[in-house]
Design a protein around this motif. Structure first.
Motif, PDB file in Angstrom:
ATOM      1  N   TRP A 196      15.280 141.784 -38.905  1.00  0.00           N
ATOM      2  CA  TRP A 196      15.686 141.161 -38.004  1.00  0.00           C
ATOM      3  C   TRP A 196      14.599 139.955 -37.631  1.00  0.00           C
ATOM      4  O   TRP A 196      14.177 138.659 -37.574  1.00  0.00           O
ATOM      5  N   LEU A 197      13.016 140.942 -37.339  1.00  0.00           N
ATOM      6  CA  LEU A 197      12.405 140.094 -36.802  1.00  0.00           C
ATOM      7  C   LEU A 197      11.711 139.165 -37.490  1.00  0.00           C
ATOM      8  O   LEU A 197      11.194 138.215 -37.432  1.00  0.00           O
ATOM      9  N   LEU A 198      12.006 140.046 -38.991  1.00  0.00           N
ATOM     10  CA  LEU A 198      11.166 139.304 -40.183  1.00  0.00           C
ATOM     11  C   LEU A 198      11.855 138.104 -40.365  1.00  0.00           C
ATOM     12  O   LEU A 198      11.172 136.968 -40.941  1.00  0.00           O
ATOM     13  N   ALA A 199      13.237 138.034 -40.450  1.00  0.00           N
ATOM     14  CA  ALA A 199      13.535 137.058 -41.013  1.00  0.00           C
ATOM     15  C   ALA A 199      13.548 135.523 -40.326  1.00  0.00           C
ATOM     16  O   ALA A 199      14.018 134.737 -39.872  1.00  0.00           O
ATOM     17  N   PHE A 200      13.309 136.293 -38.287  1.00  0.00           N
ATOM     18  CA  PHE A 200      13.473 135.594 -37.581  1.00  0.00           C
ATOM     19  C   PHE A 200      12.107 134.539 -37.341  1.00  0.00           C
ATOM     20  O   PHE A 200      12.439 133.129 -37.359  1.00  0.00           O
ATOM     21  N   THR A 201      11.341 135.344 -37.915  1.00  0.00           N
ATOM     22  CA  THR A 201       9.708 134.430 -37.670  1.00  0.00           C
ATOM     23  C   THR A 201       9.967 134.299 -39.294  1.00  0.00           C
ATOM     24  O   THR A 201       9.365 132.354 -39.127  1.00  0.00           O
ATOM     25  N   LEU A 202      10.366 133.419 -40.433  1.00  0.00           N
ATOM     26  CA  LEU A 202      10.402 133.053 -41.513  1.00  0.00           C
ATOM     27  C   LEU A 202      11.333 131.948 -41.459  1.00  0.00           C
ATOM     28  O   LEU A 202      10.564 130.511 -41.453  1.00  0.00           O
ATOM     29  N   SER A 203      12.515 131.845 -40.356  1.00  0.00           N
ATOM     30  CA  SER A 203      13.546 130.556 -40.161  1.00  0.00           C
ATOM     31  C   SER A 203      12.931 130.181 -39.245  1.00  0.00           C
ATOM     32  O   SER A 203      12.671 129.209 -39.371  1.00  0.00           O
ATOM     33  N   LEU A 204      11.607 129.984 -38.375  1.00  0.00           N
ATOM     34  CA  LEU A 204      11.160 129.897 -36.961  1.00  0.00           C
ATOM     35  C   LEU A 204       9.920 129.043 -37.578  1.00  0.00           C
ATOM     36  O   LEU A 204       9.401 127.334 -37.161  1.00  0.00           O
ATOM     37  N   ASP A 205       9.431 129.268 -38.760  1.00  0.00           N
ATOM     38  CA  ASP A 205       8.461 128.077 -38.723  1.00  0.00           C
ATOM     39  C   ASP A 205       8.395 127.927 -40.547  1.00  0.00           C
ATOM     40  O   ASP A 205       7.698 127.188 -41.236  1.00  0.00           O
TER      41      ASP A 205
END
Length: 293
Positions: A196-205
Motif C-alpha cells: 500500500w505504501l509503495l502504491a501510494f508513493t508511486l501514485s503521488l509522484d
C-alpha cells in the motif's frame, strides 16, 4: 571479521547520492531569499506564503486523495492476484496470467498512459462513462499500474508462508474465508502494508500517466509542479516538498515500527504454539520387562 573501509566509503557515497539532494531541498525551504540557489538567511516566510497559494494546496489535496484511493484499490486487487499466483500452483494459462499481472512493471509509462487514454475515450463514446478526464480516470489509471507492484510483494510473502498453518485451521473446521481473515491476512499484513505504501508513493509522484488521463479541471501536484518549474522553482514548492517528505517519512517510520511489532508478536505466538504442542505430546511409557517363561 573487520570490514574494509572501502565498503563503508561506498555505503556513504550511496546514501549521499540518495539523500543529499533531499536534504538540500529541506534546507532551502527555509531560505529567506526568493532565489532558491542563493542563501539569504533563515526564514519560515515561504511556509506562511504556501498557506495562501490555493493552486498548490488544491493540487496537493487532489494528489493525496487520488493516491489514497488508488493505493487502496491496488492493494485489494494486487493481494488477490498475488495469492492466486502463489497458491493456485500450475494451471492452464498460468504463464499468460503472470505476464499480464507483471506487465505494468516493464511497460513504458508513455505506452500505458496512451492506451488508457484511448480506452477512456472509447468507453465515453460507447457508454458515456467516464465523462471527461478527471479524478476518476487518474485513479483508475494509477490502480492499473500500481497493482502489479503490490502483487509481486504479496506473492513473495505468500511463497514463504507455511501452508500447514492454513491446512491445520481448515482441519479444525474453519472455512476458507475465516482462514484467510484470521490466519493468512494477519501473517501477510506487513507485506500488504508495504504494498500500500509503495502504491501510494508511486501514485503521488506520477507525471507521465497522469498527464495523459487528466483534464483541465483536475491537475495533480506533480503536473502542477512540472508546469511551474519551467519558469523556475519557487520557494513555496520547496516548502511543500519538505512537508510531503516529512509526512511520508513519518508514515514509513510508523509502518516500520508496526511491522516489527507484528513480526515479534508472530514469533512469540509460534514459540507458544510449539511449547503447547510439546506439552500435549503423549509421553511414551518405558518398555516393561517380558515375564519369565
Amino acid at each position: 571479521m573487520r570490514r574494509p573501509n572501502f565498503l563503508y566509503m561506498i555505503l556513504a557515497l550511496g546514501f549521499a547520492f540518495l539523500y543529499v539532494p533531499i536534504l538540500l531541498l529541506v534546507i532551502y525551504s527555509f531560505n529567506a531569499s526568493r532565489l532558491v540557489t542563493l542563501w539569504g538567511g533563515f526564514s519560515t516566510q515561504w511556509y506562511a506564503s504556501l498557506l495562501g497559494n490555493q493552486q498548490l494546496l488544491s493540487a496537493a489535496w487532489l494528489s493525496l486523495q487520488i493516491a489514497a484511493l488508488s493505493a487502496t484499490g491496488a492493494t485489494v486487487l494486487g493481494t488477490m492476484a498475488g495469492m492466486v499466483m502463489a497458491r493456485f500452483g500450475r494451471f492452464r494459462g498460468r504463464a499468460i496470467v503472470g505476464a499480464l499481472v507483471t506487465a505494468p512493471l516493464v511497460m513504458p509509462e508513455v505506452i500505458t498512459g496512451l492506451s488508457l487514454l484511448l480506452l477512456f475515450v472509447s468507453l465515453e463514446d460507447l457508454i458515456g462513462w467516464p465523462e471527461g478526464r478527471g479524478m476518476t480516470t487518474i485513479t483508475l489509471a494509477h490502480v492499473t499500474f500500481t497493482m502489479a507492484f503490490v502483487a509481486v510483494i504479496v506473492q513473495s510473502r505468500m511463497a514463504s508462508l507455511d501452508e500447514s498453518i492454513e491446512e491445520a485451521a481448515m482441519d479444525l473446521g474453519a472455512r476458507p474465508a475465516k482462514v484467510f481473515f484470521v490466519i493468512t491476512l494477519p501473517i501477510i499484513a506487513p507485506a500488504v502494508v508495504s504494498g500500500w505504501l509503495l502504491a501510494f508513493t508511486l501514485s503521488l509522484d506520477d507525471v507521465v500517466i497522469s498527464n495523459f488521463v487528466s483534464g483541465p479541471g483536475a491537475t495533480p501536484l506533480p503536473i502542477e509542479i512540472f508546469s511551474s518549474i519551467r519558469l523556475g522553482v519557487t520557494p513555496e514548492i520547496n516548502a511543500l516538498a519538505t512537508i510531503i517528505v516529512g509526512l511520508v517519512s513519518a508514515g514509513i517510520l510508523a509502518a516500520g515500527l508496526w511491522s516489527a511489532r507484528q513480526e515479534r508478536q508472530r514469533r512469540r505466538d509460534e514459540q507458544l504454539a510449539r511449547q503447547g504442542a510439546g506439552e500435549l505430546m503423549p509421553i511414551s511409557s518405558p518398555p516393561q520387562d517380558a515375564p519369565p517363561h
